[in-house]
Structure formats: structure tokens, C-alpha cells
Design an enzyme around this catalytic site. Structure first.
Site, PDB file in Angstrom:
ATOM      1  CG  ASP A   3     -40.792  35.589 -20.001  1.00  0.00           C
ATOM      2  OD1 ASP A   3     -40.690  34.448 -20.115  1.00  0.00           O
ATOM      3  OD2 ASP A   3     -39.934  36.196 -19.254  1.00  0.00           O
TER       4      ASP A   3
ATOM      5  CG  ASN B  25     -41.760  23.951 -12.150  1.00  0.00           C
ATOM      6  OD1 ASN B  25     -42.835  23.932 -11.969  1.00  0.00           O
ATOM      7  ND2 ASN B  25     -40.562  24.916 -11.796  1.00  0.00           N
TER       8      ASN B  25
ATOM      9  CG  LEU C 224     -32.940  29.146 -16.253  1.00  0.00           C
ATOM     10  CD1 LEU C 224     -32.393  29.522 -14.863  1.00  0.00           C
ATOM     11  CD2 LEU C 224     -34.381  29.752 -16.111  1.00  0.00           C
TER      12      LEU C 224
ATOM     13  CD  GLU D 107     -42.345  28.378 -10.373  1.00  0.00           C
ATOM     14  OE1 GLU D 107     -41.849  27.664 -11.070  1.00  0.00           O
ATOM     15  OE2 GLU D 107     -41.675  29.432  -9.734  1.00  0.00           O
TER      16      GLU D 107
ATOM     17  N   GLY E  83     -34.837  21.183 -11.480  1.00  0.00           N
ATOM     18  CA  GLY E  83     -35.881  20.288 -12.203  1.00  0.00           C
ATOM     19  C   GLY E  83     -37.111  20.100 -11.239  1.00  0.00           C
TER      20      GLY E  83
ATOM     21  CG  HIS F  22     -41.899  34.410 -16.028  1.00  0.00           C
ATOM     22  ND1 HIS F  22     -40.451  34.399 -16.099  1.00  0.00           N
ATOM     23  CD2 HIS F  22     -42.250  35.469 -15.461  1.00  0.00           C
ATOM     24  CE1 HIS F  22     -40.169  35.556 -15.770  1.00  0.00           C
ATOM     25  NE2 HIS F  22     -41.145  36.105 -15.258  1.00  0.00           N
TER      26      HIS F  22
ATOM     27  CG  ASN G 227     -41.456  29.742 -19.930  1.00  0.00           C
ATOM     28  OD1 ASN G 227     -40.546  28.873 -19.475  1.00  0.00           O
ATOM     29  ND2 ASN G 227     -41.261  31.002 -19.829  1.00  0.00           N
TER      30      ASN G 227
HETATM   31  C1  GAR Z   1     -38.751  28.031 -11.748  1.00  0.00           C
HETATM   32  O1  GAR Z   1     -38.886  28.880 -10.533  1.00  0.00           O
HETATM   33  C2  GAR Z   1     -39.032  28.740 -12.922  1.00  0.00           C
HETATM   34  O2  GAR Z   1     -40.318  29.300 -12.806  1.00  0.00           O
HETATM   35  C3  GAR Z   1     -37.916  29.623 -13.231  1.00  0.00           C
HETATM   36  O3  GAR Z   1     -36.939  28.760 -13.088  1.00  0.00           O
HETATM   37  C4  GAR Z   1     -37.126  27.831 -11.835  1.00  0.00           C
HETATM   38  C5  GAR Z   1     -36.634  26.585 -12.261  1.00  0.00           C
HETATM   39  O4  GAR Z   1     -36.759  25.649 -11.147  1.00  0.00           O
HETATM   40  N1  GAR Z   1     -37.962  29.961 -14.478  1.00  0.00           N
HETATM   41  C6  GAR Z   1     -37.765  31.188 -15.176  1.00  0.00           C
HETATM   42  O5  GAR Z   1     -37.263  31.980 -14.429  1.00  0.00           O
HETATM   43  C7  GAR Z   1     -37.870  31.323 -16.579  1.00  0.00           C
HETATM   44  N2  GAR Z   1     -37.899  32.694 -17.087  1.00  0.00           N
HETATM   45  P1  GAR Z   1     -36.710  24.064 -11.403  1.00  0.00           P
HETATM   46  O6  GAR Z   1     -35.575  23.814 -12.133  1.00  0.00           O
HETATM   47  O7  GAR Z   1     -36.587  23.644  -9.815  1.00  0.00           O
HETATM   48  O8  GAR Z   1     -38.033  23.654 -11.991  1.00  0.00           O
END
Ligand code: GAR
Length: 219
Positions: free
Chosen positions: A169, A18, A109, A199, A16, A128, A126
Site C-alpha cells: 500500500d 469492484n 487479497l 470505491e 468482485g 484500498h 490497487n
Molecule cells: C474491497 O473493499 C477492497 O477495497 C478490499 O477488498 C474488498 C473487495 O471487495 N481490498 C483490500 O482490502 C486490499 N487491501 P470486492 O471483491 O467486492 O471488490
């Protein structure tokens, strides 16, 4: 001034970071036109749930039940469809009861079917961790994206925020930012740098952009 804000639900699966970037951006005023009204995780052990708790945001866990196997040992497709529909129905219930107008997938995910995405056209965004259309689509998530970028040998990668439609995507791109690959990068090092340099900056900006636009359309 008591301006209306777009109620936004954030869907997560793990750390989490992001989500944290969104919470911080809301506090610092980078996000002015949206407010997080709910956090939904498809995993009970996601650390992001603690971040939501600390920030005083209502949070929920909706896990997809495991698919049973058919007599040949393969996942039973019919059972999988039923469980997917049930999973999505529970998410929609929370979205409705929390009044969410916009959905952010922040490291969510789990798969969302077309039945779900078509309920929210241009209302799901989203993040990515690559420059779409590179290293994206089915099977590209989390660390796998960075492993693929390094093994291909690209010199530049980055992050993309996009609308979600029925193509994995494949929805319209909202924002992108490039990040250079450095000598000695491992997938883990690269993942951290893409998060820090792209991000965590891009996702709050995109949410602000989209919510501001939504409010302008509604006046
Ligand atoms: C992030 O890097 C996000 O971009 C990726 O998962 C991670 C989650 O981190 N998402 C994907 O790969 C979607 N296809 P977080 O839980 O620390 O935000």
C-alpha cells in the site's frame, strides 16, 4: 470510431463488486480508454468469476499451493518462496497471453512479491478501503481495515486508489475519496458505505485516468 484501448487484467479474490463497477463503467462509457481482457482469481470460489462469465470476459483461477511445514512445525520458507514464484509465474503467463498492459487489483487479497511488482512499474493499480496512509500495509485488508478505523475512533475514512510497488500500500496515490463515519456503524455497515460512496466510483475513474495517460504517451 475504433480507438485503441489499454488491455487491462483485473485480479480478484472474492465478491468482485469492484470488478462489477469496472464492467458497468466500461458499458456506460465512463471508461473509454481501457478494456478488461482477463479476470484472474486466486480463489476458485470467488463470486467475481461469475460476474466475469456473465460479462463474457475470459477468466482464470490461479491458486497458490499450500506451504509445507518444516520439522519444527513452522511454514518452510524455502518451500513458500518456490510456491510464491510458481503462483506468480502462472499469473504472468496469463497476463502475457491475454496481452494485458495494465493490471487492476480489485479486492485481490494475495501477496505479490517484489519480483512480480517490479515487472510492472506504474502498471499495477490497487483499491484500498481507507485513506492511505491510515489503516494500510501488512495485515490490513477487507473488513479488518474497517474494524481498525472504528476501533481507533476516526470520524472520517474512505478509499484510495494507488500504484503498486514493493511496499504494501506504499505506491503513488492516484485518487482518494473521504467517507464519514456515522453513529452505530459496524465494520460491515462501514465497508458497504465505503464501497458505495467511494470505491465503486473511484476505481473506474482511476482506470480511465491511467489508461488515457498511457495512450497519450504512446502517440
Ligand atoms: C474491497 O473493499 C477492497 O477495497 C478490499 O477488498 C474488498 C473487495 O471487495 N481490498 C483490500 O482490502 C486490499 N487491501 P470486492 O471483491 O467486492 O471488490
Amino acid at each position: 470510431m475504433n480507438e485503441r484501448k489499454i488491455k487491462t487484467a483485473v485480479l480478484i479474490s472474492g465478491g468482485g463488486t469492484n470488478l462489477q463497477a469496472l464492467i458497468d463503467a466500461q458499458k456506460s462509457g465512463i471508461i473509454k480508454h481501457a478494456e478488461i481482457c482477463a479476470v484472474i482469481s486466486n480463489r476458485a470460489d470467488a463470486y467475481g468469476l461469475e460476474r466475469a462469465e456473465k460479462a463474457g470476459i475470459p477468466h482464470y483461477v490461479v491458486e497458490k499451493e499450500k506451504t509445507v511445514k518444516d520439522p519444527s512445525g513452522k511454514p518452510d520458507e524455502n518451500d513458500s518462496r518456490i510456491k510464491q514464484a510458481d503462483f506468480e509465474r502462472k499469473i504472468v503467463e496469463i497476463l502475457k497471453s491475454s496481452g494485458a498492459e495494465l493490471i487492476v487489483l480489485a479486492g485481490f487479497l494475495a501477496i505479490l512479491s517484489e519480483d512480480f511488482t517490479r515487472l510492472y512499474p506504474e502498471r499495477i493499480i490497487n483499491i484500498h478501503p481507507s485513506l492511505i496512509p491510515s489503516f494500510c500495509g501488512k495485515g490490513y485488508y477487507g473488513l479488518k481495515v474497517h474494524e481498525a478505523a472504528l476501533s481507533y475512533g476516526v470520524k472520517v475514512t474512505g478509499a484510495t486508489v494507488h500504484f503498486v510497488n514493493e511496499i504494501p500500500d506504499g505506491g503513488k496515490i492516484i485518487l482518494q475519496k473521504a467517507v464519514y463515519i456515522k453513529e452505530g456503524d459496524t465494520p460491515e455497515i462501514l465497508q458497504k458505505r465505503v464501497m458505495e460512496e467511494a470505491e465503486w466510483e473511484l476505481l473506474p475513474k482511476a482506470l480511465e485516468l491511467v489508461s488515457e495517460k498511457m495512450l497519450k504517451k504512446s502517440v
